[in-house]
Scaffold this motif. Sequence first.
Motif, PDB file in Angstrom:
ATOM      1  N   TYR A   1      -4.760   0.926  -4.474  1.00 32.14           N
ATOM      2  CA  TYR A   1      -4.281   1.213  -3.114  1.00 32.14           C
ATOM      3  C   TYR A   1      -5.395   1.005  -2.085  1.00 32.14           C
TER       4      TYR A   1
ATOM      5  N   THR B   1       0.804  -1.223   0.000  1.00 33.14           N
ATOM      6  CA  THR B   1       0.000   0.000   0.000  1.00 33.14           C
ATOM      7  C   THR B   1       0.840   1.277   0.000  1.00 33.14           C
TER       8      THR B   1
ATOM      9  N   LEU C   1       2.269   2.025  -3.422  1.00 36.15           N
ATOM     10  CA  LEU C   1       1.168   2.422  -4.311  1.00 36.15           C
ATOM     11  C   LEU C   1       0.770   3.871  -4.060  1.00 36.15           C
ATOM     12  N   LEU C   2       0.744   4.265  -2.790  1.00 40.80           N
ATOM     13  CA  LEU C   2       0.409   5.647  -2.459  1.00 40.80           C
ATOM     14  C   LEU C   2       1.488   6.609  -2.960  1.00 40.80           C
TER      15      LEU C   2
ATOM     16  N   THR D   1      -4.351   3.427  -9.957  1.00 44.38           N
ATOM     17  CA  THR D   1      -3.400   3.215  -8.865  1.00 44.38           C
ATOM     18  C   THR D   1      -4.050   3.513  -7.519  1.00 44.38           C
TER      19      THR D   1
END
Length: 133
Positions: free
Chosen positions: A83, A10, A13-14, A79
């Motif tokens: 996430y 995560t 992805l952030l 994206t």
Amino acid sequence: MKPQKLSWVTTPLLILFIFQLLGLLVLPFLAPLMNTILGAAATDPTSGITDDQLGLLKIFTGATLWVSFIIAAAWAAFTFLTYRAAGQGRGWARVAAIVIAILSLLNFPIGTILGVLILIGAFDPEVQRFISR
């Protein structure tokens, strides 16, 4: 209970999402830059560019920037949705995160590091159990 290595999926992805937003913010400033470059090329007598060619160049440049903006915005939304879905444990998020990670490997050097982190986290057995529940 969320596994510890879920943050390996995560958090990158952030970070990728934030970088994509920054890229989207820069994109509108490319149009005036391209117009300046094309204007300089048009006034240079050695370039050999006619007014018709300059008009076509401006049209194609503008269209390319708009298409790039639409694709980049869609990829940023994908994206972000991945996430959120990974944090919620949705099954499709693991596959989507792997796809994003593999494509991020091409974005050397930061994207490569983030892609490797996502792949390590996505293939962790605890993360696989959490996301496939």
